[in-house]
Design a protein around this motif. Structure first.
Motif, PDB file in Angstrom:
ATOM      1  N   GLY A   1       0.971  -1.349   0.542  1.00 34.76           N
ATOM      2  CA  GLY A   1       0.056  -0.477  -0.043  1.00 34.76           C
ATOM      3  C   GLY A   1       0.387   1.022  -0.409  1.00 34.76           C
ATOM      4  N   LEU A   2       2.337   0.966   0.636  1.00 34.74           N
ATOM      5  CA  LEU A   2       3.174   2.798   0.225  1.00 34.74           C
ATOM      6  C   LEU A   2       3.412   2.475  -1.031  1.00 34.74           C
ATOM      7  CD1 LEU A   2       4.625   4.329   1.932  1.00 34.74           C
ATOM      8  CD2 LEU A   2       6.486   2.215   1.916  1.00 34.74           C
ATOM      9  N   ARG A   3       2.856   4.421  -1.430  1.00 36.69           N
ATOM     10  CA  ARG A   3       3.148   4.454  -3.150  1.00 36.69           C
ATOM     11  C   ARG A   3       4.179   5.768  -3.328  1.00 36.69           C
ATOM     12  NH1 ARG A   3       0.224   0.759  -3.828  1.00 36.69           N
ATOM     13  NH2 ARG A   3      -1.759   0.536  -5.056  1.00 36.69           N
ATOM     14  N   ASN A   4       4.657   5.486  -4.328  1.00 39.40           N
ATOM     15  CA  ASN A   4       5.299   6.486  -4.377  1.00 39.40           C
ATOM     16  C   ASN A   4       7.140   6.559  -4.191  1.00 39.40           C
ATOM     17  OD1 ASN A   4       3.625   8.654  -6.096  1.00 39.40           O
ATOM     18  ND2 ASN A   4       2.914   9.177  -4.035  1.00 39.40           N
ATOM     19  N   VAL A   5       7.116   5.547  -3.850  1.00 42.42           N
ATOM     20  CA  VAL A   5       9.473   5.108  -3.469  1.00 42.42           C
ATOM     21  C   VAL A   5       9.845   5.256  -5.084  1.00 42.42           C
ATOM     22  CG1 VAL A   5      10.248   3.862  -2.944  1.00 42.42           C
ATOM     23  CG2 VAL A   5       7.937   4.137  -1.317  1.00 42.42           C
ATOM     24  N   SER A   6      10.502   5.761  -5.254  1.00 40.43           N
ATOM     25  CA  SER A   6      11.587   5.390  -5.920  1.00 40.43           C
ATOM     26  C   SER A   6      13.201   5.367  -5.848  1.00 40.43           C
ATOM     27  CB  SER A   6      11.141   6.694  -6.969  1.00 40.43           C
ATOM     28  OG  SER A   6      11.643   8.577  -6.128  1.00 40.43           O
ATOM     29  N   PRO A   7      13.648   3.947  -5.275  1.00 40.91           N
ATOM     30  CA  PRO A   7      14.601   4.454  -5.293  1.00 40.91           C
ATOM     31  C   PRO A   7      15.732   4.780  -5.660  1.00 40.91           C
ATOM     32  CG  PRO A   7      13.925   1.974  -4.694  1.00 40.91           C
ATOM     33  CD  PRO A   7      12.713   2.888  -5.442  1.00 40.91           C
ATOM     34  N   ASN A   8      17.288   5.130  -5.971  1.00 38.43           N
ATOM     35  CA  ASN A   8      17.774   6.458  -6.406  1.00 38.43           C
ATOM     36  C   ASN A   8      19.042   5.368  -6.377  1.00 38.43           C
ATOM     37  OD1 ASN A   8      19.467   8.125  -7.324  1.00 38.43           O
ATOM     38  ND2 ASN A   8      18.385   9.703  -6.427  1.00 38.43           N
ATOM     39  N   PRO A   9      19.659   4.919  -7.298  1.00 37.08           N
ATOM     40  CA  PRO A   9      20.829   4.573  -7.287  1.00 37.08           C
ATOM     41  C   PRO A   9      22.360   5.632  -7.107  1.00 37.08           C
ATOM     42  CG  PRO A   9      20.481   4.552  -9.583  1.00 37.08           C
ATOM     43  CD  PRO A   9      19.222   5.569  -9.220  1.00 37.08           C
ATOM     44  N   ASN A  10      22.132   6.918  -6.792  1.00 35.66           N
ATOM     45  CA  ASN A  10      22.785   7.604  -6.272  1.00 35.66           C
ATOM     46  C   ASN A  10      22.405   8.634  -4.688  1.00 35.66           C
ATOM     47  OD1 ASN A  10      23.866   8.576  -9.190  1.00 35.66           O
ATOM     48  ND2 ASN A  10      21.986   8.587  -9.017  1.00 35.66           N
ATOM     49  N   SER A  11      21.051   7.243  -4.332  1.00 37.71           N
ATOM     50  CA  SER A  11      20.842   8.081  -2.855  1.00 37.71           C
ATOM     51  C   SER A  11      20.175   7.164  -2.057  1.00 37.71           C
ATOM     52  CB  SER A  11      19.947   9.353  -2.893  1.00 37.71           C
ATOM     53  OG  SER A  11      20.062   9.924  -2.052  1.00 37.71           O
ATOM     54  N   THR A  12      20.081   7.322  -0.822  1.00 35.24           N
ATOM     55  CA  THR A  12      19.615   6.761  -0.214  1.00 35.24           C
ATOM     56  C   THR A  12      18.062   6.239  -0.540  1.00 35.24           C
ATOM     57  OG1 THR A  12      18.518   7.624   1.420  1.00 35.24           O
ATOM     58  CG2 THR A  12      20.665   7.366   1.882  1.00 35.24           C
ATOM     59  N   VAL A  13      17.431   5.281  -0.086  1.00 35.92           N
ATOM     60  CA  VAL A  13      16.011   4.736  -0.080  1.00 35.92           C
ATOM     61  C   VAL A  13      14.858   6.321   0.386  1.00 35.92           C
ATOM     62  CG1 VAL A  13      15.813   3.603   2.079  1.00 35.92           C
ATOM     63  CG2 VAL A  13      14.100   2.467  -0.127  1.00 35.92           C
ATOM     64  N   THR A  14      15.783   7.016   1.467  1.00 38.45           N
ATOM     65  CA  THR A  14      14.417   7.955   1.541  1.00 38.45           C
ATOM     66  C   THR A  14      14.565   9.237   1.330  1.00 38.45           C
ATOM     67  OG1 THR A  14      15.726   8.265   3.634  1.00 38.45           O
ATOM     68  CG2 THR A  14      14.344   6.917   4.133  1.00 38.45           C
ATOM     69  N   TRP A  15      15.490   8.901   0.030  1.00 41.76           N
ATOM     70  CA  TRP A  15      16.464  10.776  -0.438  1.00 41.76           C
ATOM     71  C   TRP A  15      14.909  11.549  -0.652  1.00 41.76           C
ATOM     72  CZ3 TRP A  15      15.617  12.853  -5.385  1.00 41.76           C
ATOM     73  CH2 TRP A  15      14.735  11.652  -6.491  1.00 41.76           C
ATOM     74  N   ASP A  16      13.589  10.353  -1.072  1.00 43.40           N
ATOM     75  CA  ASP A  16      12.274  11.352  -1.980  1.00 43.40           C
ATOM     76  C   ASP A  16      11.609  11.079  -0.939  1.00 43.40           C
ATOM     77  OD1 ASP A  16      11.882   9.201  -2.062  1.00 43.40           O
ATOM     78  OD2 ASP A  16      11.271   9.636  -4.344  1.00 43.40           O
ATOM     79  N   VAL A  17      11.837  11.048   0.624  1.00 45.93           N
ATOM     80  CA  VAL A  17      10.485  10.514   1.006  1.00 45.93           C
ATOM     81  C   VAL A  17       9.181  11.246   1.458  1.00 45.93           C
ATOM     82  CG1 VAL A  17      11.011  11.685   3.623  1.00 45.93           C
ATOM     83  CG2 VAL A  17      10.078   9.584   3.498  1.00 45.93           C
TER      84      VAL A  17
END
Lengths: 568, 318
Positions: free
Chosen positions: A535-551
């Motif tokens: 149910g979690l939306r808009n998670v966009s993992p980023n090779p250049n950063s951490t998983v929470t970069w766009d939390v």
């Protein structure tokens, strides 16, 4: 920070490694069996529904930060994953490796005139969004950018790294919303300075920065702010009600909680029961095997900007002979190492760079495929003869290579053993030693006590001074003691080239030389997994950063945690 | 009696000193933090000088040890090199949870193992005795972490079957008493089951020895009921070895708590010990080991005092 963080995670694993590995294997098997009856198709990406505000996310992490201060070095580092939700930088690296303006209204480039040469140096002008503010309502201005530089360069503070900041001679503030950074030399990697965490001048001036942000972070500028740290259990961040981008509806979550669970198996279980909502970690096993463990979770695999490779030691025999290096390269079946040990989605990498670097990326190492005849010719040319023992010998001494690697990698031993087998087939004796991070980084690399090492290189900066320059920058520099004056000159040129076309040309040319001279032999690009509640939306993992970069963009499908509405 | 107690306390103090010196020397001969700092190019000479002075890293080990002891005497346990927080604060916020979990496990183990041991002795060689023997030997052969994993897996299965998370798989809880009970249930059961297995076998064996003794035969000949013989005559005579094993198992339990706390995500002293050892946070690790040694010495001293109470002959012998 990331490198030291990885090393510390490795240290953390040292004592309980055996138990944890076994525990993890048992639990994976048990979970895979136990969840069989409730399988649902896993999805690769969370698509869709309009963002709804509300709910919090619980992220499980293995290592608790030692302090909250990401700049000050103790023996540990704050996990950047924890700090990112509290911090907006001037610029961020996006998932496509392109810079995104965040607090800056434009990314400074030569083309838009915000980067200008000035004598031997250059000026970088950063336009600051007038809306930008700290969570106490104080505006974020050029004074904060200048104070960040002053803080990092202040000799009184035990700062982890001053790389990039030490090239800056001053920061001018023609107005509160414009910062002009004066660089002593042309520094093409200037964007990596602009992605740094900003230090609030109004809060930190006059304070002992060594002791600041140890237990909490009272003033921050990100979508979330510090709420509570229950040592050994969790760090909770709550929504920053004065977030300067709140007019865009950000952040969408009420809070983010980081739960510390040292045992990877417990992390898995907690995700399965909905006690936590997300795990992010390096991928070691095959995706299919891991996916089976989390049949109901969203499972995303992201490449990282880290390359796993073999480094050959140029400082002493036998690997200082290019013919031996090439013979070794022609004896290794890298495809087999990937297929047998790692499986999909890992792929053989023919470059010391990664495809995410766009035009910089070339693959000159594809010439090194297993070729026993070529290897034999090169070894004979170097004075070796195949003896009755099956090994190549010179003056009665078999060709023996000391192989060293880190004992904390999940597949490190398997890779070493298969490589040893391949070398034996090729007539080269290989002795394996796997070491703790302390011994590997503290002794082996510094004393150059190896012929081949298997480790990793961060490749965010394609110029790779640290790894191929005769005078590398401080840190994990040029472990193989490789030195080619021409390559060093090209690196200097590339670092001073503001025109990306010039840099790209130089880097591509360098890659060809490096592939010829073989200071390294790349194997694969590291992958990162993000596993989270469906149910979690808009998670966009980023090779250049951490998983929470766009939390700030994350949201629950209906504003409530899956576990709380019984959908976990 | 006073001299006897003082003697026991003196022995305990000597044991703590020996343990602390051993640990200090072991940590001291390990990787030298000062050498590591000097080899790290991320540290400037000024940084190294400051850190060296702050932690006295350039002093020989006996001076560092003496300085640590002087600090302890003043109530200053030193600061963590990693978190920069006072070690005392870090440990004291973790100690209560460890004591609670291990204390509950100890009490529950005693409450269950004692009647079980008696029953096994009384019904020796019965089907019940053989079944329990198989189960207890299996448990004794099971690594603690595997048992913890199986309990967690059981909780997961229950969750999938009911849709409700009756027993959380990890974490200390904290939203009220019931929440804490739910969170601590699995770790306490995990530690308890391991103890019960060993203790019940031990008690069974002791009871069998006592039940075969002369005075029990005499009591039986006098016509006393089996229950009276078991509870009033046999059981008190198994007390001495039971006290010994319970006191000795404080150390086992404390060691087992490291794994239990890590697996169940409990912020106790065990998980702090693991973290501090991994991060070479010498002072914190040392303080925890000394507290562990102190607990063991206290448990053994209490046990010796109890010997004197249960059997006054031990006082005169010593």
């Amino acid at each position: 920070v990331a490198n030291r963080g990885n090393a510390l995670k490795g240290i953390t694993a040292t004592v309980g490694r055996t138990a944890c590995a076994l525990a993890y294997a048992v639990a994976c098997a048990l979970l895979a069996a136990g969840c069989g009856s409730v399988q649902a198709p896993a999805t690769d990406t969370a698509e869709g529904a309009a963002p709804v505000r509300g709910g919090e996310v619980r992220v499980g992490i293995v290592q608790e930060p030692a302090t909250m201060n990401p700049y000050i070095l103790a023996s540990g580092v704050v996990d950047a994953t924890v700090f990112d939700p509290m911090s907006d930088a001037l610029v961020e690296w996006g998932p496509d490796s392109q810079p995104i303006p965040v607090i800056a209204t434009k990314v400074p480039t030569l083309a838009n005139g915000l980067v200008r040469r000035r004598g031997k140096g250059m000026d970088v002008t950063v336009p600051i969004n007038p809306k930008a503010a700290w969570n106490d309502g104080h505006p974020l201005t050029c004074a904060d950018v200048r104070f960040t530089w002053q803080t990092i360069m202040d000799e009184r503070w035990v700062v982890l790294s001053r790389a990039g900041w030490d090239v800056i001679t001053g920061v001018d503030c023609p107005d509160p919303h414009t910062a002009v950074l004066h660089f002593r030399t042309v520094y093409s990697d200037y964007l990596n300075v602009l992605v740094a965490i900003l230090v609030p001048e109004h809060d930190q001036r006059g304070k002992d920065f060594n002791s600041s942000w140890v237990e909490d972070v009272p003033v921050s500028n990100g979508p979330f702010e510090f709420d509570r740290w229950e040592h050994g259990t969790y760090i909770r961040l709550r929504r920053n009600e004065k977030y300067w981008r709140s007019d865009q509806g950000l952040p969408r979550l009420e809070g983010v909680e980081f739960r510390f669970l040292q045992d990877p198996n417990t992390l898995n279980l907690q995700l399965s029961t909905g006690e936590i909502d997300m795990i992010s970690r390096p991928l070691n096993a095959t995706v299919d095997r891991e996916r089976a463990t989390f049949p109901r979770s969203t499972y995303v695999v992201t490449p990282t900007m880290i390359v796993q490779l073999f480094t050959f030691n140029h400082s002493h025999a036998p690997m200082n002979d290019p013919r031996i290096r090439q013979a070794v390269a022609y004896s290794i079946d890298r495809e087999q190492l990937i297929d047998v040990i790692l499986g999909k989605p890992f792929r053989l990498l023919h470059s010391t760079l990664v495809p995410q670097l766009g035009d910089y990326f070339v693959a000159p190492f594809d010439r090194y495929r297993p070729d026993p005849d070529k290897a034999d010719g090169l070894l004979r040319e170097a004075g070796y003869q195949r003896a009755a023992s099956g090994y190549y010998e010179r003056r009665g001494e078999p060709l023996t290579l000391q192989y060293k690697g880190l004992a904390d990698k999940g597949t490190s031993l398997q890779i070493a053993q298969l490589l040893q087998h391949q070398m034996k087939q090729a007539g080269i004796r290989m002795q394996i030693t796997l070491e703790t991070p302390q011994v590997f980084f503290g002794q082996t690399l510094r004393s150059s006590a190896y012929d081949i090492i298997f480790w990793d290189q961060g490749v965010r900066n394609p110029v790779q001074r640290s790894f191929f320059h005769c005078e590398p920058s401080p840190g994990r520099g040029n472990a193989g003691r490789y030195c080619n004056k021409r390559v060093s000159a090209m690196i200097d040129q590339a670092e001073n080239a503001l025109d990306p076309r010039v840099r790209i040309r130089l880097v591509r040319e360098m890659q060809q030389i490096i592939a010829d001279e073989l200071p390294v032999l790349p194997l694969y690009q590291r992958l990162l997994t993000a596993i989270y509640a469906p149910g979690l939306r808009n998670v966009s993992p980023n090779p250049n950063s951490t998983v929470t970069w766009d939390v700030a963009n994350w949201s629950w499908v209906d504003g409530t945690r899956d576990a709380e509405r019984g959908a976990g | 009696m006073g001299g006897w107690i003082l003697g026991r306390i003196g022995n305990g103090a000597s044991a703590i000193v020996v343990a602390s010196v051993l640990v200090f020397v072991l940590l001291w001969v390990g990787p030298n933090p000062l050498e590591q700092l000097k080899r790290n190019p991320e540290f400037s000479p000024a940084d190294i000088e400051r850190i060296t002075e702050q932690y006295g890293l350039d002093q020989p080990w006996h001076q560092q040890y003496a300085s640590w002891v002087r600090g302890l005497a003043r109530g200053d346990w030193g600061d963590s090199m990693v978190t920069k927080r006072p070690a005392k604060e870090m440990i004291m916020e973790r100690l209560p949870l460890t004591l609670l979990v291990t204390g509950l496990a100890q009490l529950l183990s005693l409450a269950i193992a004692t009647p079980l041991g008696i029953m096994l002795a009384v019904r020796r060689n019965s089907g019940f005795d053989h079944s329990v023997a198989v189960a207890t030997f299996a448990l004794m052969a099971t690594p603690g972490f595997l048992l913890a994993l199986l309990l967690q897996f059981g909780a997961l299965k229950a969750y999938h079957a009911t849709g409700h998370l009756v027993l959380p798989t990890a974490g200390p809880g904290g939203e009220g008493f019931l929440d804490a009970v739910r969170h601590l249930a699995l770790p306490v059961v995990s530690l308890t089951v391991m103890q019960i297995a060993g203790w019940s076998r031990f008690l069974r064996s002791e009871m069998l020895t006592v039940l075969a003794s002369e005075y029990v035969r005499v009591a039986r000949a006098k016509g006393l009921s089996s229950r009276t013989i078991q509870l009033r005559h046999a059981l008190p005579n198994t007390a001495l070895p039971v006290i010994t094993i319970v006191a000795m198992d404080v150390a086992t339990l404390f060691g087992g708590a490291v794994g239990t706390e890590v697996i169940f995500g409990l912020p106790g002293m065990g998980s702090l010990l693991l973290t501090s050892v991994n991060q070479r946070d010498v002072l914190v690790a040392l303080d925890i080991v000394v507290i562990g040694a102190l607990l063991l010495v206290v448990a053994n001293t209490v046990a010796e005092l109890l010997y004197g109470v249960v059997d006054p002959r031990t006082r005169s012998h010593s």
